[in-house]
Design a protein around this motif. Structure first.
Motif, PDB file in Angstrom:
ATOM      1  N   ASP A  22      15.468  -3.798 -31.276  1.00 50.79           N
ATOM      2  CA  ASP A  22      16.536  -4.737 -30.941  1.00 50.79           C
ATOM      3  C   ASP A  22      15.878  -6.075 -30.596  1.00 50.79           C
ATOM      4  O   ASP A  22      14.720  -6.310 -30.970  1.00 50.79           O
ATOM      5  N   ASP A  23      16.574  -6.951 -29.886  1.00 49.18           N
ATOM      6  CA  ASP A  23      16.016  -8.267 -29.581  1.00 49.18           C
ATOM      7  C   ASP A  23      14.926  -8.229 -28.524  1.00 49.18           C
ATOM      8  O   ASP A  23      14.282  -9.260 -28.269  1.00 49.18           O
ATOM      9  N   TYR A  24      14.722  -7.075 -27.903  1.00 49.72           N
ATOM     10  CA  TYR A  24      13.816  -7.000 -26.761  1.00 49.72           C
ATOM     11  C   TYR A  24      12.683  -5.986 -26.926  1.00 49.72           C
ATOM     12  O   TYR A  24      11.601  -6.171 -26.383  1.00 49.72           O
ATOM     13  N   LEU A  25      12.952  -4.912 -27.670  1.00 53.11           N
ATOM     14  CA  LEU A  25      12.008  -3.809 -27.756  1.00 53.11           C
ATOM     15  C   LEU A  25      11.790  -3.357 -29.195  1.00 53.11           C
ATOM     16  O   LEU A  25      12.684  -3.503 -30.036  1.00 53.11           O
ATOM     17  N   VAL A  26      10.637  -2.790 -29.447  1.00 55.42           N
ATOM     18  CA  VAL A  26      10.334  -2.097 -30.690  1.00 55.42           C
ATOM     19  C   VAL A  26       9.699  -0.761 -30.325  1.00 55.42           C
ATOM     20  O   VAL A  26       8.782  -0.715 -29.499  1.00 55.42           O
ATOM     21  N   PRO A  32       1.926  -4.974 -25.901  1.00 55.34           N
ATOM     22  CA  PRO A  32       1.744  -3.552 -25.571  1.00 55.34           C
ATOM     23  C   PRO A  32       2.300  -3.228 -24.194  1.00 55.34           C
ATOM     24  O   PRO A  32       2.175  -4.018 -23.253  1.00 55.34           O
ATOM     25  N   ILE A  33       2.918  -2.063 -24.066  1.00 59.54           N
ATOM     26  CA  ILE A  33       3.467  -1.587 -22.799  1.00 59.54           C
ATOM     27  C   ILE A  33       2.665  -0.399 -22.288  1.00 59.54           C
ATOM     28  O   ILE A  33       2.357  -0.293 -21.103  1.00 59.54           O
ATOM     29  N   GLY A  63       6.400 -10.972 -22.920  1.00 56.02           N
ATOM     30  CA  GLY A  63       5.568 -10.472 -21.840  1.00 56.02           C
ATOM     31  C   GLY A  63       6.386  -9.985 -20.659  1.00 56.02           C
ATOM     32  O   GLY A  63       6.036  -9.000 -20.006  1.00 56.02           O
ATOM     33  N   GLY A  64       7.499 -10.683 -20.376  1.00 53.66           N
ATOM     34  CA  GLY A  64       8.349 -10.291 -19.260  1.00 53.66           C
ATOM     35  C   GLY A  64       8.999  -8.935 -19.472  1.00 53.66           C
ATOM     36  O   GLY A  64       9.048  -8.109 -18.558  1.00 53.66           O
ATOM     37  N   ILE A  65       9.504  -8.714 -20.690  1.00 50.64           N
ATOM     38  CA  ILE A  65      10.118  -7.413 -21.013  1.00 50.64           C
ATOM     39  C   ILE A  65       9.070  -6.311 -20.940  1.00 50.64           C
ATOM     40  O   ILE A  65       9.315  -5.229 -20.383  1.00 50.64           O
ATOM     41  N   GLN A  95       8.450  -5.360 -17.341  1.00 50.32           N
ATOM     42  CA  GLN A  95       9.535  -4.578 -16.747  1.00 50.32           C
ATOM     43  C   GLN A  95       9.467  -3.111 -17.172  1.00 50.32           C
ATOM     44  O   GLN A  95       9.631  -2.205 -16.344  1.00 50.32           O
ATOM     45  N   VAL A  96       9.253  -2.888 -18.456  1.00 53.06           N
ATOM     46  CA  VAL A  96       9.206  -1.505 -18.946  1.00 53.06           C
ATOM     47  C   VAL A  96       7.951  -0.805 -18.437  1.00 53.06           C
ATOM     48  O   VAL A  96       7.983   0.380 -18.079  1.00 53.06           O
ATOM     49  N   GLN A  97       6.858  -1.529 -18.371  1.00 55.52           N
ATOM     50  CA  GLN A  97       5.613  -0.940 -17.863  1.00 55.52           C
ATOM     51  C   GLN A  97       5.800  -0.458 -16.422  1.00 55.52           C
ATOM     52  O   GLN A  97       5.318   0.612 -16.056  1.00 55.52           O
ATOM     53  N   ALA A  98       6.533  -1.228 -15.621  1.00 55.96           N
ATOM     54  CA  ALA A  98       6.801  -0.812 -14.239  1.00 55.96           C
ATOM     55  C   ALA A  98       7.597   0.485 -14.205  1.00 55.96           C
ATOM     56  O   ALA A  98       7.367   1.346 -13.349  1.00 55.96           O
TER      57      ALA A  98
END
Length: 242
Positions: free
Chosen positions: A9-13, A50-51, A68-70, A73-76
């Protein structure tokens, strides 16, 4: 076997990573030419961040951020309790039906300057792995010192993310993963390579469940195993978890 997009989507792959591919360039393996991050950047036309990572011999689900911000967030989420990371693996022997492996691990020393340090100087880190047995098989082959050989299909949930955690934990409980040259047992690795044509590490990241960092909905990203790993599961009459 090539990588494949399983979500965008616009934020994740999210993608399926084949075994043998590095997630990104690394000094650990100077000679590798297949890098998932570059492949997906070319495929999507987006700069990706990379996450998390999967080891080179491990296949399965992996996710990247489009900023980088997204990614942060997912890494957290992945470092806390908000996500669910599940794997499947084939191990030697009939492992217990279910269990928790709570066994701290020292960091893995990848570089020569790290390996020179005495192991007593490497502080152990908390490491927790949950597992349940999905199936067993006894094969009429004398692979080791017994007239037949037993193996288990296991579903694994990581509660922490230490380097080589699953492989090290299953070695600790005396059920090493098949196909692992570092923590496995060579006679069983050779048996699967020669008898079944499957010389890879039999560890696969089956699913990743997390909250979308923008939309808020729960995502469950799933990538079933492929190739010889899937053939083994089918030939042994095992079922993948729902």
């Amino acid at each position: 076997m090539q990588p494949e997009l399983i979500y965008e989507d616009d934020y994740l792959v999210a993608a399926y990573k084949p075994e043998g591919w590095l997630v990104h360039r690394s000094a650990i393996d100077h000679h590798e030419t297949r890098f998932l991050l570059q492949y997906l950047r070319d495929l999507t036309g987006c700069h990706l961040y990379p996450i998390h990572r999967l080891d080179k011999p491990t296949s399965g689900v992996i996710v990247f951020g489009k900023s980088g911000g997204i990614a942060a967030q997912v890494q957290a989420q992945l470092e806390g309790d908000a996500s669910v990371k599940k794997y499947i693996a084939i191990c030697r022997g009939y492992c217990p039906e279910e269990g928790v492996i709570d066994y701290p691990l020292p960091p893995v020393a990848d570089f020569k300057h790290q390996r020179k340090r005495p192991k007593t100087e490497l502080p152990r880190q908390e490491a927790v792995t949950l597992f349940r047995r999905l199936g067993t098989i006894e094969l009429p082959f004398e692979v080791d010192r017994y007239p037949s050989s037993r193996y288990s299909l296991v579903e694994i949930e990581l509660k922490t993310g230490r380097r080589h955690q699953i492989r090290r934990h299953f070695k600790h409980i005396h059920h090493p993963l098949i196909g692992c040259p570092k923590y496995g047992k060579s006679v069983h690795n050779r048996f699967f390579a020669e008898h079944f044509g499957c010389g890879r590490l039999l560890l696969h990241a089956l699913s990743l469940e997390l909250d979308h960092p923008v939309i808020g909905e729960r995502l469950k990203l799933v990538a079933p195993p492929r190739g010889c790993f899937l053939s083994l599961i089918e030939n042994f009459g095992w079922q993948l978890p729902e």
